[in-house]
Design a protein around this motif. Structure first.
Motif, PDB file in Angstrom:
ATOM      1  N   THR A  51       0.824  -1.211   0.000  1.00  0.00           N
ATOM      2  CA  THR A  51       0.000   0.000   0.000  1.00  0.00           C
ATOM      3  C   THR A  51       0.858   1.262   0.000  1.00  0.00           C
ATOM      4  O   THR A  51       0.638   2.181  -0.801  1.00  0.00           O
ATOM      5  CB  THR A  51      -0.947   0.011   1.208  1.00  0.00           C
ATOM      6  OG1 THR A  51      -1.883  -1.059   1.078  1.00  0.00           O
ATOM      7  CG2 THR A  51      -1.711   1.326   1.286  1.00  0.00           C
ATOM      8  N   LEU A  55       1.245   4.105  -3.098  1.00  0.00           N
ATOM      9  CA  LEU A  55       0.882   5.507  -2.914  1.00  0.00           C
ATOM     10  C   LEU A  55       2.055   6.435  -3.201  1.00  0.00           C
ATOM     11  O   LEU A  55       1.884   7.508  -3.804  1.00  0.00           O
ATOM     12  CB  LEU A  55       0.363   5.736  -1.494  1.00  0.00           C
ATOM     13  CG  LEU A  55      -0.966   5.064  -1.149  1.00  0.00           C
ATOM     14  CD1 LEU A  55      -1.352   5.367   0.296  1.00  0.00           C
ATOM     15  CD2 LEU A  55      -2.071   5.508  -2.094  1.00  0.00           C
ATOM     16  N   THR A 141      -4.640   1.180   7.022  1.00  0.00           N
ATOM     17  CA  THR A 141      -4.989   0.006   6.231  1.00  0.00           C
ATOM     18  C   THR A 141      -4.624  -1.213   7.076  1.00  0.00           C
ATOM     19  O   THR A 141      -3.527  -1.279   7.636  1.00  0.00           O
ATOM     20  CB  THR A 141      -4.234  -0.012   4.899  1.00  0.00           C
ATOM     21  OG1 THR A 141      -2.831  -0.184   5.122  1.00  0.00           O
ATOM     22  CG2 THR A 141      -4.448   1.305   4.147  1.00  0.00           C
ATOM     23  N   ILE A 279      -7.975   3.565  -2.013  1.00  0.00           N
ATOM     24  CA  ILE A 279      -6.687   3.634  -2.711  1.00  0.00           C
ATOM     25  C   ILE A 279      -6.898   3.932  -4.191  1.00  0.00           C
ATOM     26  O   ILE A 279      -6.164   4.728  -4.789  1.00  0.00           O
ATOM     27  CB  ILE A 279      -5.901   2.325  -2.517  1.00  0.00           C
ATOM     28  CG1 ILE A 279      -5.500   2.184  -1.049  1.00  0.00           C
ATOM     29  CG2 ILE A 279      -4.654   2.293  -3.404  1.00  0.00           C
ATOM     30  CD1 ILE A 279      -4.939   0.830  -0.692  1.00  0.00           C
TER      31      ILE A 279
END
Length: 390
Positions: A51, A55, A141, A279
């Motif tokens: 994640t 990002l 998350t 996301i």
């Protein structure tokens, strides 16, 4: 092969290839096959593995912070990172950085000893960074956890006080110590920031679909240990109802990450959101899908769960019936995909055994992309529909 606009957007092939690495391998192989194709790279995540990396690739405004926190096993220290976007006033914490299964010493499961305390340490650092500015949003998350402590460890680290008969509990809480809790006290105040819990798991805390029954076996719990873990979580929920005046054990997502979702829901104002949707919005996935002629995505195992909140499922949903989607996967489990524009391509179709795929995943992925050349070639030749008629 002629021109075409291809979106390369895989998730992680868990345990073998990260989402950025899988994106690079697929894009490079397609480039060799079709030098004139326009290739858009967009690794994806759904709140679990990769994640933070996804990002950071999508937005250079994210700054990474590093800190030492308690690992999944009390006494263990691990280096964990989280992201801060000062302009957007956004902080993103990947809980698995602290208490993830991959952080267990020597990979040895610890279903009773594992704690979410380190997640709370990261959250406490994020609270301090946001300060008194209520415009900040903190997003956690929560996939991939090693613990089944109902999030009690995380709450302990942000200032909640827990008591047993002999006095305050100061050691990090775990599933093993939940039954000893006699009382919990919330801290006098917490920063008034927006707290979002990103998860695509909708399980409640307790019962046949709860944290212990469904997820504890993945964390090493035996069938005989499941009722013990369930009883500890039920006791913890009863304490919360009495002392914190909350009733969230049946809320969708309460059972996520060994009950971490439930624990975080005790913090006033916390809300559950879809990890993949959140996301996808941040990385502009819907716009990228809409601008592509076809999409190449993938993950380690594609099955029915992939269509329920996973990144690949989000791709398929966004593509609708108008764009071909080729899903490359190490394994294919039971799944029903009715759309004619979706083709699932497990590595076995490239003549690869499971052992070969695991021992050399980069080579396996390259060979699978090449083996699917007929599909890709039809897309680039201007007849994407033909790719899915063969």
């Amino acid at each position: 092969m002629s021109r075409g606009r291809i979106l390369v957007a895989p998730a992680a092939f868990k345990g073998t290839l990260s989402a950025p690495d899988a994106t690079r391998i697929i894009a490079e192989t397609v480039r060799e096959m079709a030098p004139d194709a326009e290739i858009i790279r967009c690794p994806i995540a759904d709140g679990g593995d990769d994640t933070l990396a996804v990002l950071q690739i999508s937005d250079s405004g994210f700054e990474r912070r590093e800190m030492l926190v308690t690992g999944p096993v009390p006494g263990q220290r691990v280096r964990a990172g989280y992201l801060v976007h000062p302009q957007k006033r956004l902080i993103v914490i990947e809980a698995a950085q602290a208490h993830g299964i991959t952080r267990l010493p020597e990979g040895k499961p610890a279903p009773f000893e594992a704690t979410s305390f380190g997640v709370g340490e990261m959250l406490a650092a994020a609270f301090q960074e946001a300060g008194t500015d209520s415009r900040w949003t903190l997003t956690l998350t929560i996939g991939g956890s090693a613990s089944t402590d109902g999030g009690a460890g995380a709450l302990q680290a942000v200032g909640y006080r827990f008591f047993q008969k002999s006095g305050e509990i100061t050691e990090p809480l775990s599933a093993k110590t939940l039954a000893a809790i006699c009382r919990v006290e919330a801290p006098p105040c917490l920063p008034k920031v927006r707290l979002m819990i990103a998860s695509d798991v909708t399980n409640p805390l307790l019962g046949r679909q709860g944290a212990a029954a469904v997820y504890a076996p993945q964390k090493g719990a035996t069938p005989e240990e499941i009722p013990i873990l369930e009883a500890g979580l039920a006791h913890w929920a009863a304490i919360c109802r009495r002392d914190l005046q909350t009733n969230r054990e049946s809320a969708p997502g309460a059972g996520a990450a060994g009950g971490l979702g439930y624990g975080l829901m005790q913090i006033p104002g916390a809300e559950i959101v879809s990890g993949s949707a959140w996301i996808s919005s941040l990385i502009g996935l819907s716009e990228k899908v809409a601008s592509a002629d076809a999409i190449l995505t993938g993950e380690g195992r594609f099955d029915q769960q992939s269509l329920s909140g996973k990144g690949t499922g989000m791709i398929i949903t966004l593509a609708g019936s108008s764009r071909p989607v080729l899903v490359l996967c190490g394994q294919m489990g039971p799944v029903e995909v009715q759309a004619e524009n979706i083709r699932i391509f497990p590595f076995s179709r490239a003549g690869l055994s499971e052992r070969e795929s695991l021992e050399n995943p980069e080579s396996a992925l390259r060979k699978s992309v090449i083996a699917s050349a007929l599909n890709i070639g039809a897309i680039l030749a201007g007849d994407p529909g033909q790719a899915f008629r063969t």
